[in-house]
Write a protein that holds these residues in place. Structure first.
Motif, PDB file in Angstrom:
ATOM      1  N   ARG A  79      52.312  63.035 -46.554  1.00 46.89           N
ATOM      2  CA  ARG A  79      51.747  64.678 -46.164  1.00 46.89           C
ATOM      3  C   ARG A  79      52.595  65.079 -47.059  1.00 46.89           C
ATOM      4  N   ALA A  80      54.470  64.995 -46.718  1.00 45.72           N
ATOM      5  CA  ALA A  80      55.159  66.289 -46.451  1.00 45.72           C
ATOM      6  C   ALA A  80      55.112  66.654 -48.042  1.00 45.72           C
ATOM      7  N   ALA A  81      54.470  65.466 -49.244  1.00 45.34           N
ATOM      8  CA  ALA A  81      54.679  65.663 -50.537  1.00 45.34           C
ATOM      9  C   ALA A  81      53.134  66.665 -50.645  1.00 45.34           C
ATOM     10  N   LEU A  82      52.069  65.705 -50.190  1.00 44.13           N
ATOM     11  CA  LEU A  82      50.811  66.903 -50.507  1.00 44.13           C
ATOM     12  C   LEU A  82      51.072  68.579 -50.123  1.00 44.13           C
ATOM     13  N   ALA A  83      52.020  68.329 -49.100  1.00 43.69           N
ATOM     14  CA  ALA A  83      51.812  69.708 -48.577  1.00 43.69           C
ATOM     15  C   ALA A  83      52.501  70.699 -49.458  1.00 43.69           C
ATOM     16  N   ALA A  84      53.306  69.855 -49.845  1.00 51.14           N
ATOM     17  CA  ALA A  84      54.081  70.505 -51.433  1.00 51.14           C
ATOM     18  C   ALA A  84      53.665  71.125 -52.687  1.00 51.14           C
ATOM     19  N   LYS A  85      52.567  70.087 -53.167  1.00 48.87           N
ATOM     20  CA  LYS A  85      51.533  69.894 -53.993  1.00 48.87           C
ATOM     21  C   LYS A  85      50.475  71.149 -53.518  1.00 48.87           C
ATOM     22  N   LEU A 274      52.066  60.679 -57.575  1.00 47.27           N
ATOM     23  CA  LEU A 274      52.446  61.964 -56.970  1.00 47.27           C
ATOM     24  C   LEU A 274      53.622  62.742 -58.035  1.00 47.27           C
ATOM     25  N   ASP A 275      54.405  61.879 -58.557  1.00 45.98           N
ATOM     26  CA  ASP A 275      55.381  61.615 -59.001  1.00 45.98           C
ATOM     27  C   ASP A 275      55.298  61.563 -60.908  1.00 45.98           C
ATOM     28  N   ASP A 276      54.185  61.378 -61.071  1.00 39.64           N
ATOM     29  CA  ASP A 276      53.753  60.540 -62.285  1.00 39.64           C
ATOM     30  C   ASP A 276      52.281  61.266 -62.737  1.00 39.64           C
ATOM     31  N   GLN A 277      53.143  62.477 -63.629  1.00 37.46           N
ATOM     32  CA  GLN A 277      52.321  63.664 -63.909  1.00 37.46           C
ATOM     33  C   GLN A 277      51.385  62.871 -65.436  1.00 37.46           C
TER      34      GLN A 277
END
Length: 370
Positions: A79-85, A274-277
């Motif tokens: 959720r923290a990573a999605l919030a930042a995204k 999420l970190d592998d664009q």
């Protein structure tokens, strides 16, 4: 032979009696078991033919030693990573066992007997299933050019309409809505009606006027945007998705969310994905090339198809699709007939790898006598 009647229908909840379950794409193992064949291909469920990110696989393996422990019920790190995204607070996010889980939460929170659920003809099957399961009244707006007629939908909203569902792009047709028309629609919907924008295929869209509806959350508190890791991210078997909404809406959704609804491996894999664009970029590149390949093949066979911005293309086979589908299965090719979506002659085909697309097109030519 007499037709079986379920003796428990009379005590089932309203809406269940006439409910038809979701029909998934046929698994390769099932087809090969039934027909005694091997080497089949599946272009039926809009899965990523590249699989998933190596980073996601590594993250999953890191969870093996703790398999006896319950996952983080709140999914804090994801959720923290999605919030930042998305540039929102974590309390705007609801995690789901796939985005379907979030769609079902929305129905359970906002729909009930006496309330109306509004969606378009040819819309994703889960909208009516989730709505009907809680006893809501279904309202279906006629499609225009296989997509959403937003003017018609706006005119159908009444005092009892609690949820409007919009898939952008739409599944199974691949049609899409422009930014201005979609935002104008959302702005015109009463705040007492929730608007759900399902963006399951957003990563594949390469159109300058295609909107990211999550950017509008601060302006429209009745807006919910859903996303998934099942398509471009290639994590379909892990079942992880999420909803973005006003914190008060997320609070209600989380009240009906099942405990530990996203497992530890799914949480870790989604966070790493999420970190592998670079992986997503490659998936989109392969999809773009495959879309051109399939479209060209259909044109060569003089078959009409619906232009798509997703990772699938829906083609008119010119005859009842069931017979064509069965013939393709015998050729070891699994696609998705969509007669249940009001498209009796259409077949939805997931974009695969170059060799998979070529094999499917060859099978189509053989089956159709082209």
């Amino acid at each position: 032979m007499t037709e079986h009647t379920n003796k428990f229908l009379q005590i089932a909840a309203p809406g269940i009696a006439n409910l038809k379950p979701y029909i998934p794409g046929k698994p390769i193992s099932e087809l090969e078991r039934e027909l005694g064949i091997t080497g089949s291909i599946k272009l039926a469920s809009n899965e990523n033919p590249l699989g998933c990110s190596a980073k996601a696989l590594e993250a999953m393996r890191g969870e093996f030693d703790d398999v006896a422990l319950y996952p983080d019920g709140g999914g804090f790190e994801l959720r923290a990573a999605l919030a930042a995204k998305h540039g929102v607070n974590a309390n705007c996010i609801t995690l789901g066992n796939g985005s379907n889980d979030v769609l079902d939460m929305i129905a359970r929170v906002f729909l009930a007997p006496g309330y109306e659920s509004l969606f378009s003809e040819h819309a994703f099957a889960v909208y009516p299933i989730s709505s009907q399961s809680v006893g809501a009244t279904l309202k279906i707006a006629p499609a225009v050019d296989y997509g959403h007629d937003l003017d018609a939908m706006l005119n159908m909203i009444g005092d009892q309409t609690r949820v409007v569902w919009i898939a952008n792009p739409n599944n199974p047709t691949g049609t899409w809505l422009h930014a201005e028309e979609l935002e104008n629609f959302i702005a015109a919907v009463p705040e007492t009606t929730v608007v759900v924008v399902d963006e399951a295929y957003i990563e594949y869209v390469n159109e300058s006027d295609y909107p990211d509806a999550s950017q509008w959350l601060s302006r429209y508190p009745n807006l919910i945007v859903t996303r998934t890791f099942s398509k471009a991210y290639g994590l379909a078997s892990l079942r992880v998705g999420y909803g973005l909404s006003h914190p008060d809406v997320a609070d209600l959704l989380n009240r009906v969310r099942q405990p530990f609804n996203v497992n530890s491996m799914a949480l870790a894999a989604a966070r790493a994905a999420l970190d592998d664009q670079a992986f997503i970029d490659k998936a989109v590149e392969v999809n773009d090339q495959g879309m051109v390949q399939l479209a060209a093949g259909f044109e060569e066979m003089e078959l009409e198809y619906i232009p798509s911005v997703g990772n699938f293309i829906t083609v008119d086979v010119g005859r009842p699709v069931a017979e064509v589908d069965q013939a393709l299965l015998r050729e070891g090719c699994i696609a998705r007939p969509v007669a249940n979506y009001g498209l009796p002659n259409h077949l939805r085909v997931t974009v695969g790898l170059e060799q998979e697309n070529a094999r499917f097109l060859a099978a189509m030519k053989k089956v159709l006598g082209k």
